[in-house]
Scaffold this active site. Structure first.
Site, PDB file in Angstrom:
ATOM      1  CE  LYS A   1       3.396   0.194   4.589  1.00 48.94           C
ATOM      2  NZ  LYS A   1       2.508  -0.043   3.404  1.00 48.94           N
TER       3      LYS A   1
ATOM      4  CD  GLU B   1      -2.712   1.188   2.502  1.00 54.09           C
ATOM      5  OE1 GLU B   1      -2.579   0.533   3.334  1.00 54.09           O
ATOM      6  OE2 GLU B   1      -3.611   2.091   2.465  1.00 54.09           O
TER       7      GLU B   1
ATOM      8  NE  ARG C   1       3.807  -7.741  10.804  1.00 56.88           N
ATOM      9  CZ  ARG C   1       3.000  -7.167   9.889  1.00 56.88           C
ATOM     10  NH1 ARG C   1       2.211  -7.839   9.146  1.00 56.88           N
ATOM     11  NH2 ARG C   1       3.549  -5.979   9.347  1.00 56.88           N
TER      12      ARG C   1
HETATM   13  P1  ATP Z   1       2.852  -1.805   7.658  1.00 60.16           P
HETATM   14  O1  ATP Z   1       1.941  -2.177   8.791  1.00 60.16           O
HETATM   15  O2  ATP Z   1       4.200  -1.774   7.868  1.00 60.16           O
HETATM   16  O3  ATP Z   1       2.315  -1.018   6.824  1.00 60.16           O
HETATM   17  P2  ATP Z   1       1.458  -3.602   5.927  1.00 60.16           P
HETATM   18  O4  ATP Z   1       1.421  -5.110   5.879  1.00 60.16           O
HETATM   19  O5  ATP Z   1       0.265  -2.644   6.047  1.00 60.16           O
HETATM   20  O6  ATP Z   1       2.716  -3.191   6.735  1.00 60.16           O
HETATM   21  P3  ATP Z   1       1.687  -3.396   3.038  1.00 60.16           P
HETATM   22  O7  ATP Z   1       2.214  -2.359   2.198  1.00 60.16           O
HETATM   23  O8  ATP Z   1       0.224  -3.832   2.953  1.00 60.16           O
HETATM   24  O9  ATP Z   1       2.002  -3.204   4.331  1.00 60.16           O
HETATM   25  O10 ATP Z   1       2.623  -4.689   2.747  1.00 60.16           O
HETATM   26  C1  ATP Z   1       2.799  -5.252   1.460  1.00 60.16           C
HETATM   27  C2  ATP Z   1       3.263  -6.637   1.656  1.00 60.16           C
HETATM   28  O11 ATP Z   1       4.453  -6.754   2.571  1.00 60.16           O
HETATM   29  C3  ATP Z   1       2.310  -7.265   2.158  1.00 60.16           C
HETATM   30  O12 ATP Z   1       1.917  -8.455   1.457  1.00 60.16           O
HETATM   31  C4  ATP Z   1       2.670  -7.668   3.535  1.00 60.16           C
HETATM   32  O13 ATP Z   1       2.311  -8.857   4.038  1.00 60.16           O
HETATM   33  C5  ATP Z   1       4.079  -7.711   3.566  1.00 60.16           C
HETATM   34  N1  ATP Z   1       4.736  -7.128   4.805  1.00 60.16           N
HETATM   35  C6  ATP Z   1       4.576  -6.138   5.514  1.00 60.16           C
HETATM   36  N2  ATP Z   1       5.101  -6.368   6.648  1.00 60.16           N
HETATM   37  C7  ATP Z   1       5.824  -7.410   6.924  1.00 60.16           C
HETATM   38  C8  ATP Z   1       6.563  -7.948   7.757  1.00 60.16           C
HETATM   39  N3  ATP Z   1       7.204  -7.304   8.827  1.00 60.16           N
HETATM   40  N4  ATP Z   1       7.312  -9.164   7.306  1.00 60.16           N
HETATM   41  C9  ATP Z   1       6.832  -9.801   6.209  1.00 60.16           C
HETATM   42  N5  ATP Z   1       6.002  -9.291   5.369  1.00 60.16           N
HETATM   43  C10 ATP Z   1       5.605  -8.189   5.471  1.00 60.16           C
HETATM   44 MG    MG Z   2      -1.254  -2.091   5.282  1.00 62.63          MG
END
Ligand code: ATP
Ligand code: MG
Length: 559
Positions: free
Chosen positions: A273, A36, A263
């Site tokens: 983020k 995202e 994760r």
């Molecule tokens: P954040 O909470 O940091 O914003 P998110 O999962 O909301 O993380 P996205 O941009 O939606 O962020 O994530 C893109 C991809 O990266 C998704 O498939 C998510 O599952 C993966 N991802 C995000 N954080 C991690 C992590 N700590 N370890 C492994 N994969 C991750």
């Molecule tokens: Mg997200």
């Protein structure tokens, strides 16, 4: 990339192997990385990138980059651009397959209309508060919305009017009609669309209804012919909804399948983020690429290499249960990489002047030093030596403690690549502060010379005062003082006030005047350093990537 033969295959590879055996998708393996664009990518995303692009590479399949941009309020083109840069820098390529969920807004709308026509979605007028009350709990079933049995015609008309902008934010939603008694809360008539009169970074004001992640994601996957849709563990309970959406919208089999993995969590590290943005916006760091940030751009600026990050992602593996990885392991990976690749150099961080009394005044000799003892092909360089040099302040003690093998009155040390010197006296100012050290040197002990074998207990790095170049060095510590998960929760209260130490009057050997952005070095006895983009022709600036002491390797040996 995760083709390291030493690393056993993970459960996702086993699932793909099984699908290939059964020809579920023929020979096809097609993954996607779906960030995202609401912030910069962090090391956790690197794990997901290495996994998705790595699997595609391993199985000669494809991996798409897809921006999951269904939440216009938080998203921005700045993030879209940084994400592309970071994925490329990590060494992966989506070729011409860069997509946006917003590309599918029209199709997502059509699918919603179809669901309404099929009697599987309805417009609901409950307030957010009421919806929560109707949802029930883990132990109690929910209650059906009084709007659940609206006719398809009425739903179609209301949904059309939602799209046309007739209703204010939050006044109505489109919901799936599934099962308010389901033990899985995600299946209790989840919201598919909400009203949000906000400008989208790509579609502008064209839309005022936006699809929810759980609805948009499976459809985006299906439209891109994704086979294996890999996401993190917290989506496990959403999988039945993922499958429901694809089935209800009549996507033909074989449909994409969602697979969840654990994760990445790192101790001492904030990894979301949302929280990283608070650090940036609160001015606690200099930006998303502050070298203390666990963002890919921060790690890059710090001096991390993509090779080290990929190696780290390979080593941590892919698991089905959450755990926390020791950040020392990431540091071990960059040390191992830079030990092989980084040129050695001498820099004195906190200079103390030292005069060699029996060395001819005005004479400078050029000594030969190897650039990397691990790799002869990196060659040698010359370093000037003269009567006045700098050593580290803490390499001298006027009254040495026990086992202090560095310089002290009457004590001998070797100057790396040069001679053995002996401390004869010290000079102090009126206030009693140490100003300089007076030494003698033994001309017979030149490194590489016939008598270079004479042993002394300590070896010091140094730089020639007449030829030294000034440098600024930035030393880093963790952003969080406390390594626990609770500390990461309440991270603003646990910020380390000493996470950055800037030393502006370091003395570097003259070869470093040539240091350019992208160059990385091992400064003898000080760690690995990389040129920072703040460097200018007037002032070189180095970031310490990591110190030399490897607590992770040590722990591995003793365990
Ligand atoms: P954040 O909470 O940091 O914003 P998110 O999962 O909301 O993380 P996205 O941009 O939606 O962020 O994530 C893109 C991809 O990266 C998704 O498939 C998510 O599952 C993966 N991802 C995000 N954080 C991690 C992590 N700590 N370890 C492994 N994969 C991750
Ligand atoms: Mg997200």
């Amino acid at each position: 990339m995760s083709t390291n033969p030493i690393i056993p295959s993970n459960f996702i590879q086993n699932m793909i192997d099984e699908d290939l055996r059964n020809q579920k998708y023929g020979e096809k393996v097609h993954t996607r990385f779906p960030p995202e664009p609401n912030g910069y990518l962090h090391i956790g995303h690197a794990k997901s990138i290495c996994l998705n692009f790595g699997l595609a590479r391993q199985y000669q399949g494809l991996c798409n980059l897809r921006f999951d941009d269904t939440n216009p309020v938080k998203e921005d083109v700045e993030y879209v651009e940084s994400i592309q840069e970071d994925v490329k820098w990590l060494g992966f390529d989506w070729d011409d397959r860069m997509y946006y969920a917003s590309d599918y807004f029209e199709k997502l709308y059509d699918c919603a209309v179809y669901l309404i026509q099929q009697g599987r979605a309805f417009v609901c007028d409950l307030t957010a508060q009421q919806m929560r009350e109707y949802r029930g709990t883990l132990t109690e079933p929910g209650k059906e919305s009084p709007y659940r049995n609206r006719s398809a015609a009425e739903n179609l008309e209301l949904f059309e009017r939602m799209k046309a902008g007739e209703f204010p934010d939050g006044s109505r939603v489109l919901r799936a009609k599934i099962d308010m008694a389901s033990p899985n809360l995600n299946m209790r008539d989840p919201v598919l669309y909400r009203i949000s009169h906000s400008t989208h970074h790509r579609t502008g004001d064209q839309w005022c209804i936006y699809p929810m992640y759980d609805y948009a994601h499976p459809i985006s996957d299906a439209l891109e012919n994704i086979t294996h849709s890999i996401c993190t563990l917290e989506f496990e309970d959403h999988r039945p909804l993922y499958d429901w959406v694809l089935e209800a919208c009549d996507f033909p089999a074989p449909r994409p399948q969602q697979i969840e993995f654990a994760r990445l969590n790192l101790n001492n590290t904030v990894m979301s983020k949302r929280k990283l943005r608070l650090l940036v916006e609160g001015g606690h760091v200099s930006g998303w690429d502050d070298p203390r940030m666990p963002t890919i751009s921060g790690l890059r600026r710090r001096g991390y290499t993509p090779e080290a990050i990929r190696d780290f992602c390979d080593r941590i593996g892919v698991a089905k249960s959450n755990s926390t990885v020791d950040i020392a392991m990431l540091e071990h990976c960059i040390r191992e990489d830079l030990n092989k690749r980084a040129a050695r150099a001498m820099v004195v961080l906190r200079p103390l002047k030292l005069v060699i009394e029996n060395y001819p005044e005005g004479q400078i000799e050029e000594l030969v030093a190897e650039n990397n003892p691990e790799d002869e092909s990196m060659g040698t360089r010359t370093i000037p030596f003269g009567r006045e040099i700098y050593i580290e302040q803490d390499d001298f003690m006027e009254v040495p403690v026990k086992k202090f093998f560095r310089l002290a009155p009457g004590q001998e040390v070797r100057l790396k690549h040069a001679y053995i010197i002996k401390c004869e006296s010290v000079v102090k100012d009126e206030a009693g502060n140490l100003v300089e050290i007076r030494c003698s040197y033994d001309p017979e002990t030149k490194s590489g010379g016939a008598n270079s074998g004479r042993k002394v207990k300590g070896t010091l790095h140094w730089v020639c005062a007449a030829k030294a170049v000034k440098a600024e060095v930035r030393l880093y510590d963790y952003l969080l003082t406390d390594e626990s998960e609770e500390a990461a929760e309440d991270f603003l209260a646990n910020l380390n006030p000493n996470s950055l130490e800037t030393i502006s009057d370091c003395m570097a050997e003259p070869s470093l005047a040539e240091a350019k952005l992208g160059n990385r070095y091992q400064f003898l006895r000080q760690g690995y350093f990389a040129v920072d983009p703040d460097a200018s022709p007037e002032k070189i600036v180095f970031n310490r990537v990591v110190g030399l002491r490897d607590s992770w390797a040590k722990a591995q040996k003793s365990s």
